[in-house]
Scaffold this motif. Structure first.
Motif, PDB file in Angstrom:
ATOM      1  N   ALA A 149       0.909  -0.941  -0.099  1.00 45.88           N
ATOM      2  CA  ALA A 149      -0.231  -0.455  -0.172  1.00 45.88           C
ATOM      3  C   ALA A 149       0.650   1.184   0.014  1.00 45.88           C
ATOM      4  O   ALA A 149       2.183   1.329   0.673  1.00 45.88           O
ATOM      5  CB  ALA A 149      -1.130   0.225   0.975  1.00 45.88           C
ATOM      6  N   SER A 150       0.571   2.441  -0.232  1.00 40.49           N
ATOM      7  CA  SER A 150       1.176   2.807  -0.718  1.00 40.49           C
ATOM      8  C   SER A 150       0.926   4.575  -0.323  1.00 40.49           C
ATOM      9  O   SER A 150      -1.065   4.479  -0.621  1.00 40.49           O
ATOM     10  CB  SER A 150       1.942   3.350  -1.730  1.00 40.49           C
ATOM     11  N   TRP A 151       0.855   6.252  -0.133  1.00 40.83           N
ATOM     12  CA  TRP A 151       0.455   6.929   0.808  1.00 40.83           C
ATOM     13  C   TRP A 151       0.966   8.369  -0.255  1.00 40.83           C
ATOM     14  O   TRP A 151       2.157   8.388   0.256  1.00 40.83           O
ATOM     15  CB  TRP A 151      -0.303   7.795   1.991  1.00 40.83           C
ATOM     16  N   THR A 152       0.458   9.100  -1.104  1.00 42.88           N
ATOM     17  CA  THR A 152       1.396   9.875  -1.523  1.00 42.88           C
ATOM     18  C   THR A 152       0.339  11.619  -1.265  1.00 42.88           C
ATOM     19  O   THR A 152      -1.002  11.953  -1.991  1.00 42.88           O
ATOM     20  CB  THR A 152       1.741   9.715  -3.255  1.00 42.88           C
ATOM     21  N   TYR A 153       0.806  12.135  -0.633  1.00 40.37           N
ATOM     22  CA  TYR A 153      -0.321  13.654   0.073  1.00 40.37           C
ATOM     23  C   TYR A 153       0.729  14.935  -0.140  1.00 40.37           C
ATOM     24  O   TYR A 153       1.728  15.001   0.361  1.00 40.37           O
ATOM     25  CB  TYR A 153      -0.058  13.353   1.588  1.00 40.37           C
ATOM     26  N   ALA A 154       0.240  15.573  -1.193  1.00 43.34           N
ATOM     27  CA  ALA A 154       0.810  17.036  -1.263  1.00 43.34           C
ATOM     28  C   ALA A 154      -0.239  17.847  -0.639  1.00 43.34           C
ATOM     29  O   ALA A 154      -1.104  18.262  -0.855  1.00 43.34           O
ATOM     30  CB  ALA A 154       1.145  17.130  -2.995  1.00 43.34           C
ATOM     31  N   PRO A 155       0.865  17.772   0.837  1.00 46.08           N
ATOM     32  CA  PRO A 155      -0.507  19.329   1.392  1.00 46.08           C
ATOM     33  C   PRO A 155      -1.144  20.354   0.706  1.00 46.08           C
ATOM     34  O   PRO A 155      -1.896  21.133   1.220  1.00 46.08           O
ATOM     35  CB  PRO A 155      -0.089  19.051   2.904  1.00 46.08           C
TER      36      PRO A 155
END
Length: 298
Positions: A149-155
């Motif tokens: 699983a992966s999370w890519t977060y550009a806040p």
């Protein structure tokens, strides 16, 4: 080369909790993926965004040169994520960019039997330092070399992409599909930035400056993978293999329907030891074309 390209198996829609349980051990089947997302968002909200465009000179340090920067936001966000993620998954390990810089033996966890969180607290630190919103927090969960699983977060951009092995990829809750480049159009390719490449790497990557290919230097690696997953960029060609830069994005592209591989015709290994450069692309044919060009220069 062509047989080794890693692509999504479109027929596998296994739920990630079942996939984790089958691949790792039954006690991981209850992992709360929503809580992981919350931890990523919280670290950004508490440690990164309050410092965006607010950094003092003493908050920024050079690591390996003037282009390789670390800030107090990188360090504190990684510390918070390390605590939160290991609480969510007891017995897991964390391989974070800043922890590895302080102690390279942290990388050994990628070769172990415990599940591993791979963390880049601020991917695109140079952009962050200069007040550019093109940075991201990257988190991936892996075990024995397999990305789960992966999370890519550009806040600063309000973007959160999530990928689950065998269950596809989403951006802000909307499914992602890489699609394929338009026939006959130039391939748009992001390559390792010239500030981070040596002369031999520049020579190899220069072969992409040819008819039918439009290369440009990359920004945040995590966001370049997101551009591929969204069908906005055709491929990347990178000459470094830091797991924290690539793990989240490789799964994101794979689950959105893309392909990846190394110049030696092997799947990219997050544990390292890859033949470089490597590519990820919108489809297998594009990946093959990029790898054939790169292999001819090696």
């Amino acid at each position: 080369m062509t047989e080794a390209l890693r692509t999504q198996d479109s027929g596998d829609t296994t739920d990630i909790t079942h996939a984790v349980a089958m691949t790792l051990s039954p006690d991981l089947s209850g992992l709360d993926l929503a809580a992981v997302e919350a931890a990523v968002r919280r670290a950004a909200a508490e440690e990164i965004m309050p410092r965006f465009r607010q950094l003092a000179a003493e908050d920024i340090v050079e690591k390996n040169g003037p282009h390789d920067l670390v800030t107090v936001a990188d360090r504190r966000a990684e510390e918070q994520l390390t605590a939160a993620l290991t609480d969510l998954l007891p017995g897991s390990r964390v391989v974070g960019e800043e922890a590895v810089h302080a102690d390279p033996t942290v990388l050994d966890a990628l070769h172990g039997d415990a599940p591993v969180w791979i963390v880049d607290p601020v991917d695109g630190t140079r952009q962050f330092v200069h007040g550019d919103p093109g940075f991201a927090t990257l988190v991936a969960l892996a075990h024995r070399g397999e990305l789960l699983a992966s999370w890519t977060y550009a806040p600063a951009l309000g973007l959160l992409a999530v990928a689950r092995r065998g269950a596809g990829a989403q951006l802000n809750g909307v499914p992602l599909h890489t699609g394929s480049p338009e026939p006959g159009a130039d391939l748009h390719v992001a390559t390792s930035h010239y500030d981070f490449t040596d002369d031999d790497q520049k020579r190899v990557l220069a072969v992409l400056d040819t008819a039918g290919v439009a290369p440009r230097p990359c920004g945040s690696a995590g966001l370049e993978y997101l551009h591929i997953a969204r069908g906005e960029l055709d491929a990347i060609a990178f000459s470094w293999e830091n797991a924290w830069d690539h793990a989240a994005g490789l799964l994101l592209v794979q689950e959105a329907g893309g392909a990846s591989g190394t110049v030696a015709g092997q799947p990219f290994r997050i544990e390292g030891g890859n033949a470089l450069p490597f590519t990820a692309a919108r489809d297998a044919e594009t990946a093959r074309r990029i790898l054939e060009l790169l292999a001819a220069a090696n």
